[in-house]
Design an enzyme around this catalytic site. Structure first.
Site, PDB file in Angstrom:
ATOM      1  N   HIS A   1     -16.706 -13.375   9.421  1.00 38.93           N
ATOM      2  CA  HIS A   1     -17.857 -13.267   8.491  1.00 38.93           C
ATOM      3  C   HIS A   1     -19.102 -12.715   9.202  1.00 38.93           C
ATOM      4  O   HIS A   1     -20.217 -12.973   8.770  1.00 38.93           O
ATOM      5  CB  HIS A   1     -18.201 -14.604   7.837  1.00 38.93           C
ATOM      6  CG  HIS A   1     -17.015 -15.361   7.330  1.00 38.93           C
ATOM      7  ND1 HIS A   1     -16.569 -15.296   6.029  1.00 38.93           N
ATOM      8  CD2 HIS A   1     -16.139 -16.177   7.978  1.00 38.93           C
ATOM      9  CE1 HIS A   1     -15.493 -16.056   5.883  1.00 38.93           C
ATOM     10  NE2 HIS A   1     -15.196 -16.597   7.049  1.00 38.93           N
TER      11      HIS A   1
ATOM     12  N   SER B   1     -35.033  10.926  17.205  1.00 40.96           N
ATOM     13  CA  SER B   1     -35.759  11.046  15.946  1.00 40.96           C
ATOM     14  C   SER B   1     -36.888  12.037  16.138  1.00 40.96           C
ATOM     15  O   SER B   1     -37.500  12.098  17.207  1.00 40.96           O
ATOM     16  CB  SER B   1     -36.327   9.680  15.553  1.00 40.96           C
ATOM     17  OG  SER B   1     -37.436   9.848  14.686  1.00 40.96           O
TER      18      SER B   1
ATOM     19  N   LYS C   1     -36.573   6.318  19.476  1.00 44.11           N
ATOM     20  CA  LYS C   1     -35.280   6.180  18.806  1.00 44.11           C
ATOM     21  C   LYS C   1     -34.151   6.906  19.539  1.00 44.11           C
ATOM     22  O   LYS C   1     -34.320   7.995  20.048  1.00 44.11           O
ATOM     23  CB  LYS C   1     -35.354   6.750  17.379  1.00 44.11           C
ATOM     24  CG  LYS C   1     -36.144   5.915  16.409  1.00 44.11           C
ATOM     25  CD  LYS C   1     -35.508   4.571  16.071  1.00 44.11           C
ATOM     26  CE  LYS C   1     -34.288   4.688  15.191  1.00 44.11           C
ATOM     27  NZ  LYS C   1     -34.554   4.816  13.773  1.00 44.11           N
TER      28      LYS C   1
ATOM     29  N   GLU D   1     -22.045   7.043  13.044  1.00 43.30           N
ATOM     30  CA  GLU D   1     -22.309   6.999  11.599  1.00 43.30           C
ATOM     31  C   GLU D   1     -21.502   8.059  10.854  1.00 43.30           C
ATOM     32  O   GLU D   1     -21.024   7.836   9.738  1.00 43.30           O
ATOM     33  CB  GLU D   1     -23.805   7.199  11.328  1.00 43.30           C
ATOM     34  CG  GLU D   1     -24.649   6.033  11.808  1.00 43.30           C
ATOM     35  CD  GLU D   1     -26.133   6.373  11.752  1.00 43.30           C
ATOM     36  OE1 GLU D   1     -26.782   5.924  10.809  1.00 43.30           O
ATOM     37  OE2 GLU D   1     -26.631   7.097  12.637  1.00 43.30           O
TER      38      GLU D   1
END
Ligand code: ARG
Length: 457
Positions: A153, A274, A280, A287
């Site tokens: 979980h 970024s 970043k 992804e």
């Protein structure tokens, strides 16, 4: 190619909706190979003269050279790779070119070409999976005893080893690879010689062309051979399953690379920055592996829906079989390579992982097991007692092994000082030495087996 029956040519719309050359030109190598095998067989059986067959063979070779050098010309009037090649052959060698299409049809031709293409895609997927497995095994070996929290979980459950976690993906990749291998066995029969749908009256030798193209045997039913695309659907099923596995690993890397987790630093070479936030470093490759799974599953859906309810034998709908397969194959190759690169180049922050495992009462089950083993308490009761210990530790804001002997004695007098050995994360993982468990020795044993399976030892 079929002018005899027609008074007028196709409209511009007809040419556009009909053309498959913009995408099926990717089949040119397979198309040349199948035509070469076919004409050699025609000559062998005396259906075409040795002289014409030789001219056709040389012509096909010359065309392959042209395609290699300049690409395949996209002529919509000629519809597809089969007609583009045949028409070029006629330009090169004259009327003898017209003999190549004896005892075959574009229906068995495209079925053959496409099987050959998908067979290569299967081999490529298997190689890509193996490269990923090699990367996983190397990192698992390195981290056989590195401790991290195991989750259910996405809540801290029990400590596990990073090596064990990585080897879970090795196992998934192993099943994926064997699924591709199984699909290849069923695919590897030659449709060539099924002709349009019914077979042919010419005395062809289908076993000969099958052999020449590396197929195990000819297909047994001409209607089936020209009209089913289950081999392509099966390939896409394997690709979709693989991409689902990759997407889970990608998701974990994304979570682990986030600052609150800080379990992993992904290689710069597979990350992006970024344009506005200088601090970043984004896990874009991971992804996109996660995202591409959606497109690969979409390809499978696309072809399944295309095939649903089609009557035997060939229907033009089936021309739409290629784009989803080509797209999925390209994406899968890319995803496998990106994932292998991320696993190879990842820096695992084992200190952070271990600290996280020490939080969250990950050894609560070990306390319960200790109560069962050392104090002879039934597991359900031990579970209850442990719950009380967790509650007390939570109230005090400490870890389980920071509770005092007195604390434990108040919870249950049967708990003695030797319990502390069971409460460390190292003791916890070492104790899980059941076959396939997370204990470092178990992980090392599985790594050794994997190395043999991968042919490394
Ligand atoms: N371009 C077609 C395809 O890709 C080739 C087969 C066409 N056969 C036919 N009878 N129209 O499926």
């Amino acid at each position: 190619m079929w002018g005899g029956r027609f008074a007028g040519g196709p409209s511009a719309i007809m040419r556009e909706i009909n053309a498959s050359i913009p995408f099926d030109k990717a089949l040119w190598r397979q198309d040349i190979a199948a035509s070469t095998a076919h004409v050699e067989m025609l000559a062998q059986r005396g259906i075409v003269s040795a002289e014409d067959a030789a001219a056709i063979g040389r012509g096909l070779e010359a065309i392959a050279g042209e395609y290699e050098a300049n690409g395949v010309p996209e002529n919509w009037d000629l519809e597809d790779i089969h007609m583009v090649t045949e028409s070029r052959l006629a330009e090169l060698i004259g009327p003898a070119a017209g003999r190549l299409h004896t005892a075959r049809s574009r229906n068995d031709q495209v079925a053959t070409d496409f099987r050959l293409w998908v067979r290569d895609a299967i081999d490529q997927a298997k190689a890509g999976l193996m490269a990923l497995q090699v990367a996983l095994v190397a990192r698992a070996d390195e981290h056989a005893a590195s401790i991290m929290p195991g989750f259910t979980h996405l809540q801290t459950a029990q400590p596990v080893t990073l090596g064990h976690h990585l080897m879970a993906y090795y196992e998934m990749a192993e099943r994926d690879r064997s699924r591709f291998a199984d699909a290849r066995v069923r695919l590897n029969q030659s449709p060539l010689g099924s002709a349009a749908l019914a077979g042919t009256g010419f005395p062809i030798d289908r076993a000969m062309t099958a052999r020449a193209l590396g197929f195990d045997r000819p297909t047994r039913n001409s209607l089936d051979a020209v009209s089913d695309r289950d081999f392509a659907i099966e390939y896409l099923t394997c690709a979709a399953q693989t991409s689902l596995h990759l997407s889970r690993l990608a998701e974990e890397l994304i979570i682990w690379a986030s600052q609150p987790f800080g379990f992993v630093t992904l290689p710069d070479s597979l990350s992006t920055g970024s344009s506005i936030m200088p601090q970043k470093k984004n896990p874009d490759a991971a992804e996109l592996v996660r995202g591409h799974a959606g497109r690969i599953v979409g390809s499978l859906t696309s072809l399944m829906v295309t095939m649903k309810g089609l009557p035997l034998a060939y229907s033009k709908d089936m021309q739409n079989d290629k784009v989803p397969v080509f797209e999925a194959a390209g994406l899968l190759t890319l995803c496998l390579a990106a994932m292998a690169g991320m696993i190879e180049g990842a820096t695992f922050r084992t200190g952070r992982m271990r600290a996280a495992a020490e939080l969250g009462y990950a050894t609560a089950t070990d306390l319960a097991d200790w109560l069962v083993r050392q104090a002879g308490i039934p597991f359900r009761e031990a579970h209850h007692i442990t719950g009380a210990a967790v509650k007390l530790a939570e109230q005090k804001g400490v870890a389980l092994d920071q509770l005092s002997e007195q604390d434990f004695a108040l919870i249950d007098p049967r708990i003695t000082a030797s319990v502390y050995h069971a409460l460390s994360v190292d003791a916890s993982v070492a104790s899980r030495a059941s076959y396939g468990g997370t204990a470092p020795d178990q992980v090392r044993a599985r790594v050794a087996e994997a190395r043999i399976a991968l042919g490394q030892e």
